[in-house]
Design an enzyme around this catalytic site. Sequence first.
Site, PDB file in Angstrom:
ATOM      1  N   SER A  19       0.823  -1.212   0.000  1.00 55.77           N
ATOM      2  CA  SER A  19       0.000   0.000   0.000  1.00 55.77           C
ATOM      3  C   SER A  19       0.859   1.265   0.000  1.00 55.77           C
ATOM      4  O   SER A  19       2.018   1.239   0.438  1.00 55.77           O
ATOM      5  CB  SER A  19      -0.880  -0.023   1.254  1.00 55.77           C
ATOM      6  N   SER A 140       8.399  10.506  10.139  1.00 54.11           N
ATOM      7  CA  SER A 140       7.299  11.449   9.901  1.00 54.11           C
ATOM      8  C   SER A 140       7.664  12.805  10.483  1.00 54.11           C
ATOM      9  O   SER A 140       8.383  12.875  11.487  1.00 54.11           O
ATOM     10  CB  SER A 140       6.030  10.954  10.587  1.00 54.11           C
ATOM     11  N   TYR A 153       1.971   8.290  18.159  1.00 53.00           N
ATOM     12  CA  TYR A 153       2.603   8.179  16.842  1.00 53.00           C
ATOM     13  C   TYR A 153       3.897   8.999  16.785  1.00 53.00           C
ATOM     14  O   TYR A 153       4.943   8.507  16.359  1.00 53.00           O
ATOM     15  CB  TYR A 153       1.611   8.653  15.781  1.00 53.00           C
ATOM     16  N   LYS A 157       7.809   7.682  16.191  1.00 48.89           N
ATOM     17  CA  LYS A 157       8.682   8.113  15.100  1.00 48.89           C
ATOM     18  C   LYS A 157       9.923   8.828  15.646  1.00 48.89           C
ATOM     19  O   LYS A 157      10.998   8.755  15.057  1.00 48.89           O
ATOM     20  CB  LYS A 157       7.916   9.016  14.128  1.00 48.89           C
ATOM     21  N   THR A 188      -2.263   8.973   0.721  1.00 50.06           N
ATOM     22  CA  THR A 188      -2.392   7.506   0.665  1.00 50.06           C
ATOM     23  C   THR A 188      -3.625   7.139   1.495  1.00 50.06           C
ATOM     24  O   THR A 188      -4.248   8.011   2.108  1.00 50.06           O
ATOM     25  CB  THR A 188      -1.181   6.786   1.291  1.00 50.06           C
TER      26      THR A 188
END
Lengths: 249, 79
Positions: A19, A140, A153, A157, A188
């Site tokens: 993906s 990120s 998150y 990262k 995405t």
Amino acid sequence: MLNDFLLEGKSVLVTGASSGIGRETAIRLAEQGASVMLTGRNRDALNETLSLMKNKDTHSLFAADMEDPSAFASLIENIGCCDGAVHCAGIYKSQPCRYISESQLHQIMHLNFEIPVLLTKTLLKKRKINKNGSVIFISSILAYYVSEGSLAYGASKSALNAAVRFFALELSGLKIRVNAISPGVVKTNFIRKNNTGISQERIDEDEKMYPLGYGTPEDVANAVVFFLSDASKWITGSNLIIDGGFSLR
Amino acid sequence: MEENKFLRNFIEVFDEVPTEAITMNTVLRAIEGWSSLVGLSIIAMADQEYGVEIDDVDLRGIKTVGELFDLIQKKTNVK
Ligand SMILES: NC(=O)c1ccc[n+]([C@@H]2O[C@H](COP(=O)([O-])OP(=O)(O)OC[C@H]3O[C@@H](n4cnc5c(N)ncnc54)[C@H](OP(=O)(O)O)[C@@H]3O)[C@@H](O)[C@H]2O)c1
């Protein structure tokens, strides 16, 4: 000069190849002449990626849920030696700090930080990353720029960014280079499937914060090509922010 | 779905709103401390406490605490 960007003769492992950024990376690497080992959970989606790649018979495909310890172990067992590894698999979940659940915190840290580190470590131990290899972690900008609801998150990262520098130092003896790419928002499924609660309208509003708009998977894949290629042979331990100018503000 | 439990969950979303200040008739955007983070927190609360997904468009269509209760209840029943 341009030949430095070719990846002919290089074998590269790509996680998250089913993906988004991972898929586009696999396609680009094949175009540049690499043979690619694709991994992800969804076998049909991996096959779809493969169908979009050049020189199909030079690539191989390994479907595995990396959260499942035995699938993770057999993935490592089955993949061959590589000249590069690109860690694209990752998850996001929006959680304001007082709603972080322990299980989700663990899952995000596990998949975004521990798995890529352990995968790299195990490949090294099994001598499956060749000398002069290149390892790339997709991080990120949320590791640097805070936004509400992204503690788990962003922390995962940030941890990954730290790991990149330690790997880079320790692997320099083998001339294996280790770098991170920190994208801003890339169009995405990642945005939609991981952001319950965020409407298209909010997303459109957010995109206005990007002088060059949101990125595309190609924008990230092109940077991956550079980091894998000999054109970047003196670059290690770096972290490339690609965000269409978001962080200028 | 139980109203008092819901109100307790709802109040937890805020930093320092007194319990007495919130009833089913309270207008969301009139609550002191209302912000986009509160919106995100309500979405997370609905997910964690009731297992339902609401988004910010749903939220925008809602005026009072009672309407939020109804929406969450409706979504729980659909499941
Ligand atoms: N899109 C963005 O805006 C953005 C911005 C900055 C950084 N990133 C980072 O870029 C990377 C790729 O993101 P993307 O946008 O391409 O996301 P994506 O389209 O959601 O793809 C995520 C990939 O991770 C794989 N994956 C998830 N859980 C897995 C597991 N347990 N085992 C094995 N594979 C697993 C998925 O495999 P299956 O689909 O087969 O399950 C999928 O291939 C992530 O690390 C993300 O944090 C994305």
